[in-house]
Design an enzyme around this catalytic site. Structure first.
Site, short mmCIF file in Angstrom:
data_model
loop_
_atom_site.label_atom_id
_atom_site.label_comp_id
_atom_site.label_asym_id
_atom_site.label_seq_id
_atom_site.Cartn_x
_atom_site.Cartn_y
_atom_site.Cartn_z
N LYS A 47 0.84 -1.20 0.00
CA LYS A 47 0.00 0.00 0.00
C LYS A 47 0.87 1.25 0.00
O LYS A 47 2.03 1.23 0.42
CB LYS A 47 -0.93 0.03 1.22
N ASP A 79 -2.17 -1.89 10.34
CA ASP A 79 -2.14 -1.91 8.88
C ASP A 79 -2.51 -3.28 8.31
O ASP A 79 -2.44 -3.48 7.10
CB ASP A 79 -0.72 -1.58 8.38
O1 C5P Z 1 -0.12 -1.32 14.72
P1 C5P Z 1 1.31 -1.65 14.45
O2 C5P Z 1 1.83 -2.77 15.32
O3 C5P Z 1 1.62 -1.85 13.01
O4 C5P Z 1 2.15 -0.34 14.86
C1 C5P Z 1 3.54 -0.33 14.91
C2 C5P Z 1 3.99 0.86 15.74
O5 C5P Z 1 3.65 2.07 15.06
C3 C5P Z 1 3.30 0.95 17.09
O6 C5P Z 1 4.01 0.24 18.06
C4 C5P Z 1 3.33 2.44 17.35
O7 C5P Z 1 4.58 2.84 17.84
C5 C5P Z 1 3.18 3.05 15.97
N1 C5P Z 1 1.78 3.40 15.64
C6 C5P Z 1 1.20 4.48 16.27
N2 C5P Z 1 -0.09 4.81 15.97
C7 C5P Z 1 -0.80 4.12 15.05
C8 C5P Z 1 -0.21 3.01 14.39
C9 C5P Z 1 1.09 2.68 14.70
O8 C5P Z 1 1.83 5.13 17.11
N3 C5P Z 1 -2.03 4.48 14.76
#
Ligand code: C5P
Length: 314
Positions: free
Chosen positions: A14, A150
């Protein structure tokens, strides 16, 4: 339903057409308005029944990849998001049996194009088929959201807006077909680190809002309007950690790209070069690629978008 012993799922990368980032929430995540757009750069995830063995957990992993993919950044143990996807599905359905998971990667690793999330989405679909779980799409989307912000989008493909921490998805009307060039970087950037830098630079970020210009551009299908409406609140933070990317973005814009931005948390940079059918897009694409290579991009990959399906069994 036929149950096979090997299932392969193709899953897209994406680019974020709009990434509006609000303040950090109490759970540590940021409130987002995140317009996801699937592009024709794919990983293929194959799951295969494995013989049960004493020393064998639920999943073992192997990976291969294109020459531009840094496989050293792909963990091949239970921490890999694809292995965690298999484990979560097994736990929820009680139907898991040992599998070998092979990731054939074309999506850059730690590149801001959600390659790890795409692999997790593909592993959910592949294991669901292999184990004969038959979960409805809504249940797969719920499991995906538990794995990462994601992960739901690559199940869906096309174009969608994500709110909450990005995991609550609504499909968007977006009839256009576009051509892009992606400038890849051989060194990845950690998403968490980029969000941390964002907090440092914008301690008083306002609540994220949808962009009317983006919604209008997508509905019209006009590439120039889309190029002008591209925005990414994480771009400043990514550039603060990787100042060299500013030169790459500027070079692509000067070479005629209709729009340019850091993809997600970077370091991949995305350049919109035109409508899929536009006779001019090919010429702009060649100019942009030449300029990006001269500006120090590690490699350039063309891709299309607009009608790209989510995770699909092949
Ligand atoms: O959700 P995911 O595990 O992919 O997110 C990875 C990191 O990105 C999280 O640990 C966080 O630090 C950051 N993140 C965030 N806010 C979001 C999505 C991701 O701070 N909405």
């Amino acid at each position: 339903m036929t149950v096979s012993t090997t299932v392969t799922v193709r899953v897209p990368a994406k680019v974020n057409l709009q990434l509006a980032v609000g303040p950090r929430r109490e759970d540590g995540f940021h409130a987002l308005v995140n317009v996801f757009h699937a592009v024709s750069l794919f990983d293929e995830v194959t799951v295969k029944e494995a013989p049960p063995r004493q020393d064998f957990g639920l999943a073992t992993l192997t990976a291969s990849g294109g020459t531009r993919v840094d496989l050293a950044g792909v963990p091949l143990d239970a921490t890999n998001l694809a292995a965690r996807a298999a484990a979560l599905l097994a736990e929820e359905t009680g139907k898991g049996s040992p599998v070998e998971i092979h990731l054939d990667k074309r999506i850059p690793v730690a590149g801001g194009m959600a390659g790890g999330s795409a692999d997790a989405a593909a592993a959910l679909v592949a294991c669901d088929r292999l184990w004969g779980c038959g979960l409805p799409q809504t249940d797969l989307m719920d499991l995906a959201a538990r794995l990462g912000s994601d992960v739901p989008f690559p199940l869906m493909g096309g174009t969608a807006v994500g709110t909450g921490r990005g995991e609550i998805l609504e499909p968007l009307v977006a009839p256009g077909r576009y051509r892009w060039v992606f400038a890849l970087s051989s060194r990845g950037l950690s998403t968490a680190r980029v969000f941390g830098e964002y907090d440092r630079l914008r301690p008083d970020a306002p609540a994220p809002r949808p962009s009317p210009a983006m919604e209008e551009a997508l509905a019209s299908g006009d590439a120039a309007s889309l190029g002008a409406a591209l925005t990414n609140d994480l771009e400043r933070a990514a550039l603060s950690l990787r100042p060299d990317l500013a030169r790459v973005l500027a070079a692509g814009r000067e070479a005629g790209a209709l729009g340019a931005l850091v993809s997600g948390s970077g370091p991949t940079c995305a350049f919109l070069v035109g409508d899929e059918d536009s006779p001019k897009a090919g010429g702009i694409e060649a100019e942009v690629v030449r300029a990006l290579e001269a500006a120090g991009a590690d490699s350039c990959v063309p891709a299309g978008s607009g009608d790209v399906l989510g995770a699909t069994v092949v």
